[in-house]
Every structure is written in structure tokens, then in C-alpha cells.
Motif scaffolding. Structure first.
Motif, short mmCIF file in Angstrom:
data_model
loop_
_atom_site.label_atom_id
_atom_site.label_comp_id
_atom_site.label_asym_id
_atom_site.label_seq_id
_atom_site.Cartn_x
_atom_site.Cartn_y
_atom_site.Cartn_z
N LEU A 26 6.45 38.28 14.95
CA LEU A 26 6.10 37.57 16.18
C LEU A 26 4.59 37.52 16.38
O LEU A 26 4.04 36.49 16.79
CB LEU A 26 6.77 38.23 17.40
N LEU A 27 3.93 38.62 16.11
CA LEU A 27 2.47 38.67 16.25
C LEU A 27 1.80 37.72 15.28
O LEU A 27 0.87 36.99 15.65
CB LEU A 27 1.97 40.10 16.04
N ASP A 28 2.29 37.68 14.03
CA ASP A 28 1.73 36.74 13.04
C ASP A 28 1.97 35.30 13.47
O ASP A 28 1.07 34.44 13.36
CB ASP A 28 2.34 36.99 11.66
N SER A 29 3.19 35.03 13.98
CA SER A 29 3.49 33.68 14.47
C SER A 29 2.58 33.33 15.65
O SER A 29 2.05 32.22 15.73
CB SER A 29 4.96 33.60 14.87
N PHE A 30 2.43 34.27 16.58
CA PHE A 30 1.56 34.04 17.74
C PHE A 30 0.11 33.80 17.31
O PHE A 30 -0.56 32.91 17.82
CB PHE A 30 1.65 35.25 18.68
N ARG A 31 -0.34 34.59 16.32
CA ARG A 31 -1.71 34.44 15.81
C ARG A 31 -1.90 33.05 15.20
O ARG A 31 -2.90 32.38 15.45
CB ARG A 31 -2.01 35.52 14.79
N SER A 32 -0.91 32.59 14.41
CA SER A 32 -1.05 31.27 13.78
C SER A 32 -1.01 30.17 14.85
O SER A 32 -1.75 29.19 14.75
CB SER A 32 0.03 31.06 12.73
N GLN A 33 -0.16 30.33 15.88
CA GLN A 33 -0.13 29.35 16.97
C GLN A 33 -1.46 29.34 17.73
O GLN A 33 -1.97 28.28 18.09
CB GLN A 33 1.02 29.64 17.93
N MET A 34 -2.00 30.52 17.96
CA MET A 34 -3.30 30.60 18.66
C MET A 34 -4.41 29.96 17.82
O MET A 34 -5.28 29.28 18.37
CB MET A 34 -3.66 32.06 18.99
N GLU A 35 -4.38 30.17 16.51
CA GLU A 35 -5.36 29.52 15.65
C GLU A 35 -5.21 28.00 15.68
O GLU A 35 -6.19 27.27 15.73
CB GLU A 35 -5.23 30.05 14.21
N LEU A 36 -3.94 27.54 15.68
CA LEU A 36 -3.67 26.11 15.77
C LEU A 36 -4.18 25.55 17.10
O LEU A 36 -4.85 24.52 17.14
CB LEU A 36 -2.17 25.84 15.61
N PHE A 37 -3.86 26.26 18.19
CA PHE A 37 -4.36 25.84 19.51
C PHE A 37 -5.87 25.86 19.57
O PHE A 37 -6.51 24.96 20.13
CB PHE A 37 -3.79 26.72 20.63
N SER A 38 -6.45 26.89 18.97
CA SER A 38 -7.91 26.99 18.95
C SER A 38 -8.52 25.82 18.20
O SER A 38 -9.51 25.23 18.65
CB SER A 38 -8.32 28.32 18.30
N ASP A 39 -7.92 25.46 17.06
CA ASP A 39 -8.42 24.30 16.30
C ASP A 39 -8.28 23.02 17.11
O ASP A 39 -9.18 22.18 17.15
CB ASP A 39 -7.67 24.17 14.97
N GLN A 40 -7.11 22.86 17.78
CA GLN A 40 -6.90 21.67 18.60
C GLN A 40 -7.90 21.62 19.76
O GLN A 40 -8.47 20.58 20.06
CB GLN A 40 -5.47 21.64 19.15
N TRP A 41 -8.11 22.76 20.41
CA TRP A 41 -9.06 22.81 21.52
C TRP A 41 -10.47 22.52 21.04
O TRP A 41 -11.26 21.86 21.71
CB TRP A 41 -9.03 24.16 22.21
N SER A 42 -10.77 23.01 19.85
CA SER A 42 -12.10 22.76 19.27
C SER A 42 -12.30 21.27 19.03
O SER A 42 -13.34 20.70 19.37
CB SER A 42 -12.26 23.54 17.98
N VAL A 43 -11.27 20.62 18.45
CA VAL A 43 -11.35 19.18 18.19
C VAL A 43 -11.45 18.41 19.50
O VAL A 43 -12.28 17.50 19.66
CB VAL A 43 -10.14 18.71 17.34
N GLU A 44 -10.62 18.79 20.48
CA GLU A 44 -10.65 18.12 21.78
C GLU A 44 -11.98 18.34 22.49
O GLU A 44 -12.53 17.41 23.09
CB GLU A 44 -9.49 18.60 22.65
N ALA A 45 -12.50 19.55 22.41
CA ALA A 45 -13.80 19.84 23.04
C ALA A 45 -14.91 19.03 22.36
O ALA A 45 -15.79 18.50 23.04
CB ALA A 45 -14.10 21.34 22.95
N LYS A 46 -14.84 18.93 21.03
CA LYS A 46 -15.84 18.15 20.30
C LYS A 46 -15.75 16.68 20.70
O LYS A 46 -16.77 16.03 20.97
CB LYS A 46 -15.65 18.30 18.80
N ASN A 47 -14.52 16.15 20.75
CA ASN A 47 -14.34 14.75 21.15
C ASN A 47 -14.83 14.52 22.58
O ASN A 47 -15.50 13.53 22.87
CB ASN A 47 -12.88 14.32 21.03
N HIS A 48 -14.51 15.46 23.45
CA HIS A 48 -14.95 15.34 24.85
C HIS A 48 -16.48 15.40 24.94
O HIS A 48 -17.09 14.59 25.65
CB HIS A 48 -14.31 16.45 25.68
N SER A 49 -17.07 16.33 24.23
CA SER A 49 -18.54 16.44 24.27
C SER A 49 -19.19 15.20 23.64
O SER A 49 -20.23 14.74 24.12
CB SER A 49 -19.02 17.72 23.57
N ASP A 50 -18.55 14.65 22.59
CA ASP A 50 -19.07 13.41 21.99
C ASP A 50 -19.02 12.26 22.99
O ASP A 50 -19.96 11.47 23.10
CB ASP A 50 -18.30 13.04 20.73
N ARG A 51 -17.90 12.16 23.72
CA ARG A 51 -17.79 11.10 24.73
C ARG A 51 -18.84 11.26 25.82
O ARG A 51 -19.47 10.30 26.24
CB ARG A 51 -16.38 11.09 25.34
#
Length: 155
Positions: A43-68
């Protein structure tokens, strides 16, 4: 098992055998703890991978938002710079027009004064010409020679 039996005897003063139901319970607890530990690690490994995925998505969204935001601020800055440049260009052109019109006015006044002076000089020369021509016609040039030494009569 022997180590567990010694710990229970030391802590509670009771000696258990290997076939005692409490020892079975202890064995089952150890097995359950190991299974839970493995399940929790999964569960912890799954949670960690989901958090990394969310972190990557947030990073992309933050970059797109900052670019806009950056692009919109660049566009607004360009528009403001263009507006200020146009305004300043108008001010400079108005100043140039004013200076040119005042310069043309001065030139026009100078030309008018020069024209009047030229007309006055032409008139004076015409009067002098008429005067000397009349003197020449009447042959009385020598009488008026001392007045204007610079003009010689026509013979």
C-alpha cells in the motif's frame, strides 16, 4: 520460540510449552504481523507511486499555468510598451510640428522683410537711375557729381 518462552517467563513469571495455545496465538500474531507488514508496504509503495504521479501532474499543470501567466504578462507588457511608445511618438511629433511651424514662421517673416528691403532698394535704385538719366538728358551731370561720388554718369 525458545526466546519468546523466555521473554514471557521473565515478564510474567509463567513458563509456557511449545504446544501451549498461547504460543499458537503468538505464532498466528507473528504471521499476521508479517502479512500486514507486507500488505502495508505494498500500500505504501502504491501510495508513493500515486503521489509521484500526482506530483508530476501538478508540476506539469503548474508549469502550464505559469507559462500562461507569463505569456499574458508579456502580451500585456508589449501592449503597454506599444501604447507608451505611440503616446510618446505623438508628443514628439507635436513638438516637432510646433518647432517647424515656428521655424517656418520665422523664415517667412525673414523672407518678407528681405523682400520688402529688396523692393525698397529696387525703388531707391530706380529713383537714382531716373534722377541720373534725367540729368544726363539735360547735360547737367557735373553739377550733381559731388553729392554721389560712387555713381558715374553715362557719357
Amino acid at each position: 520460540m525458545d526466546e519468546v518462552i523466555q521473554q514471557i517467563a521473565a515478564a510474567h513469571g509463567v513458563v509456557l510449552s511449545k504446544d501451549d495455545p498461547i504460543m499458537m496465538l503468538h505464532t498466528m500474531n507473528d504471521h499476521l504481523i508479517k502479512e500486514n507488514k507486507s500488505a502495508q508496504q505494498d500500500l505504501l509503495d502504491s501510495f508513493r507511486s500515486q503521489m509521484e504521479l500526482f506530483s508530476d501532474q501538478w508540476s506539469v499543470e503548474a508549469k502550464n499555468h505559469s507559462d500562461r501567466i507569463l505569456n499574458s504578462s508579456i502580451v500585456s507588457s508589449k501592449a503597454e510598451v506599444a501604447r507608451v511608445m505611440e503616446e510618446q511618438s505623438r508628443v514628439i511629433l507635436e513638438q516637432w510640428k510646433h518647432e517647424l511651424s515656428s521655424g517656418f514662421s520665422q523664415v517667412h517673416n525673414t523672407i518678407q522683410a528681405s523682400r520688402q528691403t529688396a523692393i525698397y532698394h529696387c525703388f531707391i535704385h530706380y529713383v537714382n537711375f531716373c534722377r541720373y538719366y534725367s540729368l544726363y538728358l539735360f547735360n547737367d551731370v557735373e553739377k550733381y557729381r559731388p553729392i554721389h561720388n560712387s555713381i558715374t554718369p553715362i557719357n
